[in-house]
Design an enzyme around this catalytic site. Structure first.
Site, PDB file in Angstrom:
ATOM      1  CG  ASP A 159      73.661 -62.747 -47.637  1.00 24.64           C
ATOM      2  OD1 ASP A 159      74.599 -62.226 -47.867  1.00 24.64           O
ATOM      3  OD2 ASP A 159      73.577 -63.026 -46.094  1.00 24.64           O
TER       4      ASP A 159
ATOM      5  CG  ASN B 282      80.941 -61.663 -52.267  1.00 28.12           C
ATOM      6  OD1 ASN B 282      82.055 -61.283 -52.667  1.00 28.12           O
ATOM      7  ND2 ASN B 282      80.075 -61.483 -51.383  1.00 28.12           N
TER       8      ASN B 282
ATOM      9  CE1 TYR C 151      87.376 -68.055 -48.373  1.00 31.69           C
ATOM     10  CE2 TYR C 151      89.635 -67.446 -48.556  1.00 31.69           C
ATOM     11  CZ  TYR C 151      88.447 -67.179 -48.760  1.00 31.69           C
ATOM     12  OH  TYR C 151      88.073 -65.944 -49.221  1.00 31.69           O
TER      13      TYR C 151
ATOM     14  CB  ILE D  25      88.908 -55.918 -49.417  1.00 32.31           C
ATOM     15  CG1 ILE D  25      89.246 -56.838 -50.779  1.00 32.31           C
ATOM     16  CG2 ILE D  25      87.938 -54.944 -49.718  1.00 32.31           C
ATOM     17  CD1 ILE D  25      90.314 -55.939 -51.479  1.00 32.31           C
TER      18      ILE D  25
ATOM     19  CB  THR E 255      85.053 -56.081 -45.116  1.00 24.24           C
ATOM     20  OG1 THR E 255      86.101 -56.887 -44.517  1.00 24.24           O
ATOM     21  CG2 THR E 255      85.416 -56.212 -46.797  1.00 24.24           C
TER      22      THR E 255
ATOM     23  NE  ARG F  75      93.777 -49.947 -40.051  1.00 23.19           N
ATOM     24  CZ  ARG F  75      93.512 -48.775 -40.005  1.00 23.19           C
ATOM     25  NH1 ARG F  75      91.719 -48.446 -39.710  1.00 23.19           N
ATOM     26  NH2 ARG F  75      94.011 -47.511 -40.048  1.00 23.19           N
TER      27      ARG F  75
END
Length: 247
Positions: free
Chosen positions: A34, A78, A144, A177, A179, A186
């Site tokens: 990463d 990922n 994307y 998902i 995360t 949200r």
């Protein structure tokens, strides 16, 4: 060297990648690759390499570090770049740069894993993380969505080219998902729960653990005859179409 397998997971400092790394650590040694300077979490069977997963030298180093902990058996691409633009706001070169930034991460990972498996005379498995946007783009996410569509093509091509080498390649196409990034959105947009329930026939978004369990299966011997598959993990989102009578 340990007889337990090892795995490399890119972009796994947080979110879905972290869940995948922690899940795979039940089966063997995991190396997280990463761009973060360090991990803000620890696991006895998770190591860390800081660097760009799109850099071939860095990716090879991650493979070598993983091999020290056990025979490298699986690679998970990922890592992703969440930065978008539009054809009417950027030059063609700028759009291509963003597409390439995402695609290069998967190409480099696949290239590294395939060559490591072949050099080691060993079978192996690759999982590329794609998105529902590869098939049904969200407006405003052209680079994307284009990159993820290419990642799915790459997955099928690797499966066909290197199946004879005992190397399997599959992809997962994620819906929404839960995360930390999603939860922040949200919190600022309470109405999103209703929107997500409408988009996903199961009436909710997915969890990182559900993604991680699927990746672990695809890398396992139990999935030994699964190759070249693009598997949606989206609660039925890709299968669902709008009802014209409901408009």
């Amino acid at each position: 060297m340990s007889t337990r397998p090892s795995f490399v997971v890119t972009g796994a400092a947080q979110g879905v990648g972290r869940a995948i790394a922690e899940r795979l650590a039940r089966s063997g040694r995991v190396v997280v690759l990463d761009v973060a300077a360090q991990l803000d979490w620890q696991h006895a069977d998770v190591g860390f390499v800081s660097g760009d997963a799109g850099d071939p030298a860095v990716a090879r180093h991650a493979a070598e570090v993983a091999e020290q902990g056990g025979p490298l058996a699986g690679w998970v691409n990922n890592a992703a770049v969440f930065r978008d633009t539009a054809l009417d706001r950027s030059t063609a070169g700028e759009v291509l740069e963003l597409i390439t930034a995402n695609l290069a991460l998967a190409v480099t990972g696949c290239h590294t894993a395939v060559n490591h498996f072949i050099a080691s005379r060993r079978a192996g498995a690759i999982v590329n993380v794609s998105s529902h946007q590869a098939q049904r783009p969200v407006r405003g996410a052209l680079p994307y969505a284009t990159a993820k569509a290419a990642v799915e093509g790459l997955t099928r091509a690797v499966a066909v080219d290197h199946g004879p080498d005992g190397i399997r390649a599959n992809a997962i196409a994620l819906g929404s998902i839960s995360t930390a990034r999603f939860e922040e959105y949200r919190a600022a947009h309470p109405e999103v729960d209703g929107h997500m329930a409408a988009l996903h026939p199961l009436g909710r978004v997915g969890t990182p653990a559900e993604v991680a369990d699927t990746v672990a299966f695809l890398l396992s011997e139990q999935a030994g005859f699964i190759n070249g598959v693009i598997l949606p993990i989206d609660g039925g989102r890709a299968a669902s179409g709008p009802d014209p009578e409901a408009i």
